[in-house]
Scaffold this motif. Structure first.
Motif, PDB file in Angstrom:
ATOM      1  N   GLU A   1      -1.839   0.162  -0.986  1.00 22.19           N
ATOM      2  CA  GLU A   1      -1.905   0.203  -2.451  1.00 22.19           C
ATOM      3  C   GLU A   1      -1.681   1.635  -2.935  1.00 22.19           C
ATOM      4  O   GLU A   1      -0.885   1.878  -3.860  1.00 22.19           O
ATOM      5  CB  GLU A   1      -3.265  -0.319  -2.929  1.00 22.19           C
ATOM      6  N   ASP A   2      -2.367   2.579  -2.317  1.00 21.04           N
ATOM      7  CA  ASP A   2      -2.256   3.979  -2.737  1.00 21.04           C
ATOM      8  C   ASP A   2      -0.897   4.575  -2.377  1.00 21.04           C
ATOM      9  O   ASP A   2      -0.321   5.349  -3.156  1.00 21.04           O
ATOM     10  CB  ASP A   2      -3.365   4.815  -2.090  1.00 21.04           C
TER      11      ASP A   2
ATOM     12  N   ASP B   1      -9.031  -5.052   4.424  1.00 27.23           N
ATOM     13  CA  ASP B   1      -9.274  -4.319   3.178  1.00 27.23           C
ATOM     14  C   ASP B   1      -8.894  -2.838   3.295  1.00 27.23           C
ATOM     15  O   ASP B   1      -8.360  -2.256   2.353  1.00 27.23           O
ATOM     16  CB  ASP B   1     -10.742  -4.440   2.767  1.00 27.23           C
TER      17      ASP B   1
ATOM     18  N   LYS C   1       2.183   2.840  -1.209  1.00 27.19           N
ATOM     19  CA  LYS C   1       3.386   2.104  -1.602  1.00 27.19           C
ATOM     20  C   LYS C   1       3.458   1.837  -3.104  1.00 27.19           C
ATOM     21  O   LYS C   1       4.529   1.991  -3.713  1.00 27.19           O
ATOM     22  CB  LYS C   1       3.422   0.788  -0.830  1.00 27.19           C
ATOM     23  N   TYR C   2       2.343   1.453  -3.691  1.00 30.67           N
ATOM     24  CA  TYR C   2       2.374   1.024  -5.089  1.00 30.67           C
ATOM     25  C   TYR C   2       1.972   2.122  -6.077  1.00 30.67           C
ATOM     26  O   TYR C   2       2.484   2.168  -7.192  1.00 30.67           O
ATOM     27  CB  TYR C   2       1.496  -0.217  -5.267  1.00 30.67           C
ATOM     28  N   LYS C   3       1.085   3.021  -5.655  1.00 27.18           N
ATOM     29  CA  LYS C   3       0.710   4.132  -6.541  1.00 27.18           C
ATOM     30  C   LYS C   3       1.516   5.392  -6.252  1.00 27.18           C
ATOM     31  O   LYS C   3       1.435   6.357  -6.997  1.00 27.18           O
ATOM     32  CB  LYS C   3      -0.791   4.413  -6.422  1.00 27.18           C
TER      33      LYS C   3
ATOM     34  N   ARG D   1      10.107   3.695  -7.295  1.00 26.24           N
ATOM     35  CA  ARG D   1       9.094   4.200  -6.372  1.00 26.24           C
ATOM     36  C   ARG D   1       9.397   5.621  -5.932  1.00 26.24           C
ATOM     37  O   ARG D   1       8.489   6.421  -5.699  1.00 26.24           O
ATOM     38  CB  ARG D   1       8.996   3.272  -5.157  1.00 26.24           C
TER      39      ARG D   1
ATOM     40  N   ALA E   1       4.216  -9.418  -2.050  1.00 29.88           N
ATOM     41  CA  ALA E   1       2.785  -9.611  -2.246  1.00 29.88           C
ATOM     42  C   ALA E   1       2.489 -10.545  -3.415  1.00 29.88           C
ATOM     43  O   ALA E   1       1.413 -11.132  -3.501  1.00 29.88           O
ATOM     44  CB  ALA E   1       2.106  -8.257  -2.471  1.00 29.88           C
ATOM     45  N   ASN E   2       3.466 -10.697  -4.336  1.00 29.84           N
ATOM     46  CA  ASN E   2       3.265 -11.557  -5.503  1.00 29.84           C
ATOM     47  C   ASN E   2       3.698 -12.995  -5.255  1.00 29.84           C
ATOM     48  O   ASN E   2       3.611 -13.824  -6.149  1.00 29.84           O
ATOM     49  CB  ASN E   2       4.047 -10.996  -6.704  1.00 29.84           C
TER      50      ASN E   2
ATOM     51  N   ALA F   1      -5.118  -2.530   3.294  1.00 35.60           N
ATOM     52  CA  ALA F   1      -4.648  -2.899   1.957  1.00 35.60           C
ATOM     53  C   ALA F   1      -4.854  -1.754   0.970  1.00 35.60           C
ATOM     54  O   ALA F   1      -4.014  -1.525   0.090  1.00 35.60           O
ATOM     55  CB  ALA F   1      -5.365  -4.155   1.472  1.00 35.60           C
ATOM     56  N   GLN F   2      -5.963  -1.025   1.103  1.00 41.71           N
ATOM     57  CA  GLN F   2      -6.216   0.114   0.222  1.00 41.71           C
ATOM     58  C   GLN F   2      -5.197   1.214   0.465  1.00 41.71           C
ATOM     59  O   GLN F   2      -4.683   1.825  -0.472  1.00 41.71           O
ATOM     60  CB  GLN F   2      -7.626   0.666   0.445  1.00 41.71           C
TER      61      GLN F   2
END
Length: 222
Positions: free
Chosen positions: A86-87, A79, A89-91, A129, A159-160, A82-83
């Motif tokens: 997320e922050d 977790d 790579k994706y945000k 990105r 990830a999808n 993953a956080q």
């Protein structure tokens, strides 16, 4: 000093090595986000922490391709990691590229006479990105690298996809350099996360086909 991950001020007890290092550490809270993998207890193929010498997934890769990529990873994908991804790579919080620069630098600076190659992202992904998440971390860790591969087309994020869909993916890469540039060279592919290994093995297959002496991999998490 400021934490390399959250950038908040914190107090740290420094060792002599840390004192002369140009890399910032992490505060106690951020330190807990990343759980190191014990390399003495991991699979020789994928770097998963396990009691098996070669896990069942890697036994299948070895049977299918005739080689193992010998991946090594820094952290468990849990977790906390993953956080971070997320922050970052994706945000798109590019400051987080330095979160574990010290660990990356330590691991890869020990490698000699080997080309370090980050896996590429597609032009569309780069445009949306604004950066390649792997190259960003390598730059923060002051690691020299060469871009040997291109990923011409975009695809849904890994990830999808479920495991079976990932394993059936066609070769996404083409060579960015001539075969002469990598002939008889040792190469380490770098990616953020080892999931099924399909993307890394795609890269390894193409490089070996074009004359590389050996291809292994290093990921930030497994």
């Amino acid at each position: 000093m400021k934490c390399s991950c959250c950038h908040e001020e914190y107090c740290e007890t420094l060792t002599l090595i840390d004192f002369f290092s140009s890399f910032r550490g992490r505060c106690f809270r951020c330190q807990q986000l990343f759980r190191p993998i014990k390399n003495r207890q991991c699979c020789l193929g994928c770097g998963r922490e396990t009691s098996e010498k070669i896990c069942k997934d890697c036994q299948q890769w070895q049977a299918q391709l005739g080689f193992l990529i010998g991946n090594r990873a820094l952290f468990h994908y849990d977790d906390g990691f993953a956080q971070w991804i997320e922050d970052y790579k994706y945000k798109g919080d590019y400051r987080l590229k330095s979160a574990f620069a010290r660990e990356i630098h330590y691991q890869l600076k020990q490698v000699k006479q080997t080309i370090i190659c980050p896996l590429p992202i597609s032009p569309e992904r780069f445009e949306s990105r604004g950066f390649n998440q792997v190259s960003g971390c390598l730059a923060a860790a002051k690691i020299d690298y060469q871009e040997l591969l291109l990923r011409p087309t975009n695809d849904l994020p890994q990830a999808n996809k479920k495991r079976l869909a990932r394993l059936k993916l066609p070769q996404p890469f083409v060579m960015r350099v001539s075969s002469e540039k990598i002939k008889n060279k040792k190469i380490i592919l770098i990616d953020d996360v080892y999931t099924t290994g399909r993307t890394l093995y795609h890269g390894a297959e193409l490089l070996l086909k074009n004359g590389a002496k050996s291809v292994t991999s290093f990921t930030f998490a497994r």
